[in-house]
Design an enzyme around this catalytic site. Structure first.
Site, PDB file in Angstrom:
ATOM      1  N   TYR A 172       0.845  -1.188   0.000  1.00 23.70           N
ATOM      2  CA  TYR A 172       0.000   0.000   0.000  1.00 23.70           C
ATOM      3  C   TYR A 172       0.881   1.238   0.000  1.00 23.70           C
ATOM      4  CZ  TYR A 172      -3.470   3.418   1.606  1.00 23.70           C
ATOM      5  OH  TYR A 172      -4.295   4.508   1.727  1.00 23.70           O
ATOM      6  N   ASP A 231       9.318   2.609  -0.758  1.00 23.43           N
ATOM      7  CA  ASP A 231       8.337   3.235   0.125  1.00 23.43           C
ATOM      8  C   ASP A 231       8.704   2.846   1.550  1.00 23.43           C
ATOM      9  OD1 ASP A 231       6.222   3.928   1.730  1.00 23.43           O
ATOM     10  OD2 ASP A 231       4.679   2.984   0.498  1.00 23.43           O
ATOM     11  N   LYS A 259       5.392   8.846   8.859  1.00 24.24           N
ATOM     12  CA  LYS A 259       5.276   8.282  10.203  1.00 24.24           C
ATOM     13  C   LYS A 259       6.404   8.737  11.130  1.00 24.24           C
ATOM     14  CE  LYS A 259       2.573   4.441   8.404  1.00 24.24           C
ATOM     15  NZ  LYS A 259       1.249   4.971   8.758  1.00 24.24           N
TER      16      LYS A 259
END
Length: 428
Positions: free
Chosen positions: A144, A239, A267
């Site tokens: 994702y 990613d 994050k």
């Protein structure tokens, strides 16, 4: 446990927010029941609106590497807020965190800050296309990269066919430029490249997957991707929104010794505030506006509150020599305890772990990609989730998410978690 206030708050939220939540997984659709509404958090614990305490293994889906309400981060945000929350102008702190991040991450010269992991991945792919002068990308099933149109693609009719949209609103035109591969299957990637020669701008991958549970790369998968990209003039995009500054101070590039061309962050880099970033060497980054013609912008990009939080977080990580090993040791301790408990009560399972990420799959098969992750027993997971919740352990309300370990967890917390698994295992 009682969830009276959470239940009432959820009913109110459903009236004014689609599904009562601002991110779908929070709605508990995958596990059933009513979402828990958080009121506060400190260290390894989160407290809900009914004053129940949970040992937290979501940790805001990864950012709270050092625990909730980590004092240096909180202090930095408060002090910065006193001078204004956003200016839409350059600030010195943007350069400070950029210098720190570039010094920690291998193979990058410049970094651009945005407001989310989705923005980071979206912008990285645009930059890759602009730099390479090609339009197609390869992504992996189960990885994702945010909700940008290019990433919401599922498999087509065959291994080397175009993808098709799996969300209304994503056009067929977008879908035709996104090719879907199987994670940990280098032959599948080779077939896609051969079927689309000289058309692929980049391959984007979670180098350690976290959105189908934790799934590490196998059999030198990342190294083989690097070799393929070099051979076919394709950019390799990592990613590292989940893994950056968590699995190693320099991320998966450092951990596995594989150089990516563009790296995406989120994050941890924001210390719990909304932040994303993407970074690369000068040759690539200089194609971004205002230096180059690839456009990307954002009103709140680099805002002082997020930069202050991120700078405090990265400084703490860089200065703590033993942090990454402590996190890995705690995760290994949990792994051994979970396996022992589940084996004792004959619960079929597979556990995956990499550094401070871990996931339990209720399947007898090795979990190496989305197809094998999907073989897990979702009914068992639902029972496990609610059993753990009743024992005061908060895990992701989805079988396809990694657990995130925080340094604020004590070994007493870990033992309490293992005892909870033992108790719940008897009921599965």
């Amino acid at each position: 446990m009682l969830y009276k206030r959470s239940s009432a708050l959820f009913k109110n939220a459903e009236n004014v927010i689609p599904g009562g939540v601002n991110s779908p997984v929070r709605a508990f659709k995958a596990v059933g029941g009513t979402p828990i509404f958080a009121k506060s958090a400190k260290g390894a614990y989160v407290y809900d609106e009914d004053d129940n305490r949970y040992i937290d293994y979501i940790n805001s889906w990864g950012p709270m590497l050092l625990g909730h309400a980590y004092e240096p981060v909180v202090k930095a945000v408060i002090e910065k807020a006193k001078n204004g929350t956003s200016f839409g102008m350059p600030t010195e702190i943007e350069t400070k965190i950029a210098e720190l991040a570039v010094s920690m991450v291998p193979n990058v010269d410049k970094i651009r800050f945005v407001n989310s992991g989705t923005e980071a991945c979206m912008s990285a792919v645009r930059l890759a296309r602009g730099f390479a002068g090609k339009e197609k990308i390869i992504k992996f099933a189960g990885c994702y990269h945010g909700h940008s149109d290019s990433f919401l693609i599922q498999a087509g009719s065959g291994a080397v066919t175009f993808g098709s949209p799996n969300s209304p609103g994503v056009t067929q035109g977008t879908a035709k430029d996104t090719l879907l591969a199987r994670y940990n299957d280098i032959d599948n990637v080779k077939a896609l490249i051969e079927a689309n020669k000289d058309e692929i701008a980049c391959i984007i991958v979670e180098p350690v997957a976290g959105n189908m549970g934790c799934i590490p790369p196998k059999d030198n998968f990342l190294q083989k991707l690097r070799t393929l990209c070099d051979a076919h003039n394709i950019l390799l995009v990592f990613d590292e929104v989940m893994t950056g500054f968590r699995l190693a101070k320099g991320g998966v590039q450092e951990l596995y010794g594989v150089a990516a061309d563009i790296i995406c962050f989120g994050k941890v880099i924001g210390g719990g505030l909304p932040v994303g970033a993407f970074a690369a060497r000068n040759e690539i980054m200089n194609h971004l506006a205002p230096l180059g013609s690839v456009y990307q912008a954002g009103t709140l990009s680099g805002n002082p509150l997020a930069m202050a939080a991120g700078l405090a977080m990265l400084t703490a990580i860089k200065n703590d020599e033993d942090l990454i090993q402590r996190l890995a040791d705690k995760t290994e301790y949990l792994h051994k305890g979970f396996a022992r408990a589940l084996d004792t009560y004959n619960v079929t399972h597979t556990i995956n772990r990499e550094g401070s990420m871990i996931s339990i799959h209720f399947s007898e098969d090795e979990v190496v990609d989305f197809e094998t992750a999907a073989k897990g027993d979702n009914q068992t997971f639902k029972s496990f989730f609610h059993g753990m919740l009743n024992e005061g352990i908060y895990i992701a309300p989805s079988a396809y998410e990694s657990w995130f370990i925080t340094d604020a967890l004590t070994y007493a917390d870990l033992d309490e978690t293992i005892r909870a698994v033992e108790k719940v295992a008897q009921t599965l």
